[in-house]
Design a protein around this motif. Structure first.
Motif, mmCIF file in Angstrom:
data_model
loop_
_atom_site.group_PDB
_atom_site.id
_atom_site.type_symbol
_atom_site.label_atom_id
_atom_site.label_comp_id
_atom_site.label_asym_id
_atom_site.label_seq_id
_atom_site.Cartn_x
_atom_site.Cartn_y
_atom_site.Cartn_z
ATOM 1 N N ASN A 152 42.555 32.007 40.681
ATOM 2 C CA ASN A 152 43.431 33.069 40.205
ATOM 3 C C ASN A 152 43.818 32.949 38.748
ATOM 4 O O ASN A 152 44.062 33.948 38.085
ATOM 5 C CB ASN A 152 44.692 33.100 41.060
ATOM 6 C CG ASN A 152 44.608 34.266 41.984
ATOM 7 O OD1 ASN A 152 44.645 35.397 41.532
ATOM 8 N ND2 ASN A 152 44.407 33.994 43.252
ATOM 9 N N GLU A 153 43.891 31.702 38.259
ATOM 10 C CA GLU A 153 44.186 31.507 36.836
ATOM 11 C C GLU A 153 43.137 32.221 35.986
ATOM 12 O O GLU A 153 43.398 32.621 34.870
ATOM 13 C CB GLU A 153 44.161 30.004 36.480
ATOM 14 C CG GLU A 153 45.321 29.208 37.058
ATOM 15 C CD GLU A 153 45.089 27.697 36.957
ATOM 16 O OE1 GLU A 153 44.266 27.254 36.118
ATOM 17 O OE2 GLU A 153 45.726 26.961 37.742
ATOM 18 N N PHE A 154 41.942 32.358 36.553
ATOM 19 C CA PHE A 154 40.835 32.954 35.798
ATOM 20 C C PHE A 154 40.567 34.402 36.241
ATOM 21 O O PHE A 154 39.653 35.041 35.743
ATOM 22 C CB PHE A 154 39.563 32.108 35.981
ATOM 23 C CG PHE A 154 39.702 30.713 35.436
ATOM 24 C CD1 PHE A 154 39.233 30.410 34.157
ATOM 25 C CD2 PHE A 154 40.293 29.710 36.175
ATOM 26 C CE1 PHE A 154 39.356 29.126 33.641
ATOM 27 C CE2 PHE A 154 40.429 28.417 35.680
ATOM 28 C CZ PHE A 154 39.962 28.120 34.405
ATOM 29 N N ASP A 155 41.344 34.854 37.227
ATOM 30 C CA ASP A 155 41.223 36.214 37.752
ATOM 31 C C ASP A 155 39.786 36.533 38.204
ATOM 32 O O ASP A 155 39.211 37.549 37.818
ATOM 33 C CB ASP A 155 41.693 37.228 36.693
ATOM 34 C CG ASP A 155 41.908 38.600 37.326
ATOM 35 O OD1 ASP A 155 42.161 38.655 38.544
ATOM 36 O OD2 ASP A 155 41.776 39.604 36.601
ATOM 37 N N LEU A 156 39.252 35.645 39.022
ATOM 38 C CA LEU A 156 37.879 35.827 39.518
ATOM 39 C C LEU A 156 37.908 36.224 40.982
ATOM 40 O O LEU A 156 38.927 36.095 41.650
ATOM 41 C CB LEU A 156 37.096 34.518 39.375
ATOM 42 C CG LEU A 156 37.093 33.896 37.992
ATOM 43 C CD1 LEU A 156 36.415 32.537 38.030
ATOM 44 C CD2 LEU A 156 36.385 34.812 37.006
ATOM 45 N N LEU A 157 36.758 36.649 41.476
ATOM 46 C CA LEU A 157 36.640 36.917 42.912
ATOM 47 C C LEU A 157 36.545 35.590 43.654
ATOM 48 O O LEU A 157 35.788 34.701 43.240
ATOM 49 C CB LEU A 157 35.351 37.689 43.197
ATOM 50 C CG LEU A 157 35.312 39.179 42.904
ATOM 51 C CD1 LEU A 157 33.888 39.679 43.150
ATOM 52 C CD2 LEU A 157 36.303 39.951 43.770
#
Ligand SMILES: Cc1ncc(COP(=O)(O)O)c(C=O)c1O
Length: 360
Positions: A152-157
């Motif tokens: 989530n820190e990287f806003d990825l799937l």
């Protein structure tokens, strides 16, 4: 017979009975009630308000659907792999043209979230992270809550193989922001094989719009459209497995989720303590040992295949061997779904008697 492999798992009588029910029109009202009922119950077990879709196929089909409905050829993917199923997940993505970086951890260990963070920093254009929640080949459960925070820190799937955990080990899909999570009916659901169940978050649906990997049978958009508009599936569903799953879900609802998770924790403890009481060593790092499958090292001088044969033929206890590089080195006790501590106590007693006889 004590079938104690990590799936297919034994089914209670009422679940088996449900499968003998006559077929119904899968385009009729009765089927609509069936699929809507199951879908509602599944959402409660997945702990999600997002869509949950039922596919006719095994867990691997669900994993393929997860990949092909969210990704395009050339997309950079980080695969967090701690065993044979992690490798399979990466293989699927690679087969469909993803650019996969495999972040491998030693088999028997869990993935380290800080190492995942570093890998994502080192590979800034990654689009999705594939992770196995519960690695059935090694008996290890990943710390998915922490891995999810990192992703989530990287806003990825975040695409999760929860085949052998959802419904047995806590995996709150919404709280842990899993974009796609997959399981299979033959695991913790007290049901026969034949169905994959897949949750899809709003973020995953956005990815779906842009995803260009080939898909037809596993098109989740078609599955959602049929479910929402007609209470149907696009293709003929595995009706008998659905009848059975509906009964399994009723039983699960009676037990409650906290009750189910606590039972699996107790049963797993019985397996681990029992194995250790026989002088055996666990394969998994015990801090991350799975509550659905226990992997035990085959002791020196014991022929693991002979041990499983004696257990099967003389004690009626069916366990699993090791997969791939663990073949002959470990054996695995499955304890998910319809299982109580007394079942595992019987397995341990049989194991204690069979062990000395498996030495040449
Ligand atoms: C963690 C995990 N992933 C994927 C699979 C594959 O599921 P299936 O055999 O239903 O295709 C399994 C089944 O053993 C599993 O345990």
């Amino acid at each position: 017979m004590q079938l104690r492999i990590p799936g297919p798992t034994p089914c209670p009588d009422e679940v088996l009975q449900a499968q003998t029910r006559q077929m119904i029109n899968h385009r009729g009202k009765e089927f609509g009630e069936l699929i809507n009922g199951i879908t509602g119950q599944l959402k409660r077990v997945f702990q999600t308000k997002s869509d949950v879709l039922i596919l006719t196929g095994s867990g691997t089909g669900g994993l393929e659907a997860a990949v092909t409905n969210t990704l395009s050829p050339g997309d950079r993917i980080l695969s967090v792999s701690i065993g044979a199923f992690g490798e399979r997940f990466a293989d699927i993505a690679e087969q469909f043209g993803a650019d996969v970086t495999r972040l491998r951890f030693e088999w028997g260990s869990a993935a380290d979230p800080d190492t995942v963070r570093q890998a994502l920093k080192d590979g800034p254009s990654v689009k999705a992270v594939l992770v196995t929640h519960n690695e059935t080949s090694t008996g290890v459960t990943n710390d998915l809550a922490s891995i999810s925070k990192v992703v989530n820190e990287f806003d990825l799937l975040l695409i999760v193989d929860g085949v052998s955990s959802i419904g047995s080990i806590d995996l709150p899909v919404d709280e842990w922001q899993c974009d796609v999570a997959v399981t299979g009916s033959q695991k913790g659901w007290m049901a026969p094989p034949g169905l994959a169940m897949v949750s899809v978050s709003p973020k995953a649906w956005q990815a779906y719009e842009k995803a260009r990997m080939p898909r037809f049978y596993w098109d989740l958009g078609k599955a959602r459209k049929f479910l929402d508009e007609k209470s149907q599936t696009p293709w003929t569903p595995g009706l008998s497995s659905m009848y059975a799953l509906a009964v399994g879900l009723d039983l699960m609802e009676q037990e409650t989720l906290p009750g189910i998770f606590a039972r699996h924790a107790r049963v797993a403890r019985t397996a681990r303590e029992g194995a250790k009481s026989l002088g055996l060593s666990l394969f998994a790092d015990e801090a991350h040992a799975s509550n659905t499958v226990t992997a035990v090292k085959s002791p020196d001088g014991v022929d693991a295949k002979r041990l499983l044969q004696i257990l099967r033929e003389e004690y009626g206890v069916v366990l699993s061997g090791g997969q791939q590089k663990l073949d002959g080195k470990i054996f695995r006790i499955g304890h998910l779904g319809w299982v109580a501590e007394s079942d595992i106590t019987r397995v341990i007693t049989a194991l204690g008697e069979a062990l000395p006889r498996a030495r040449p």
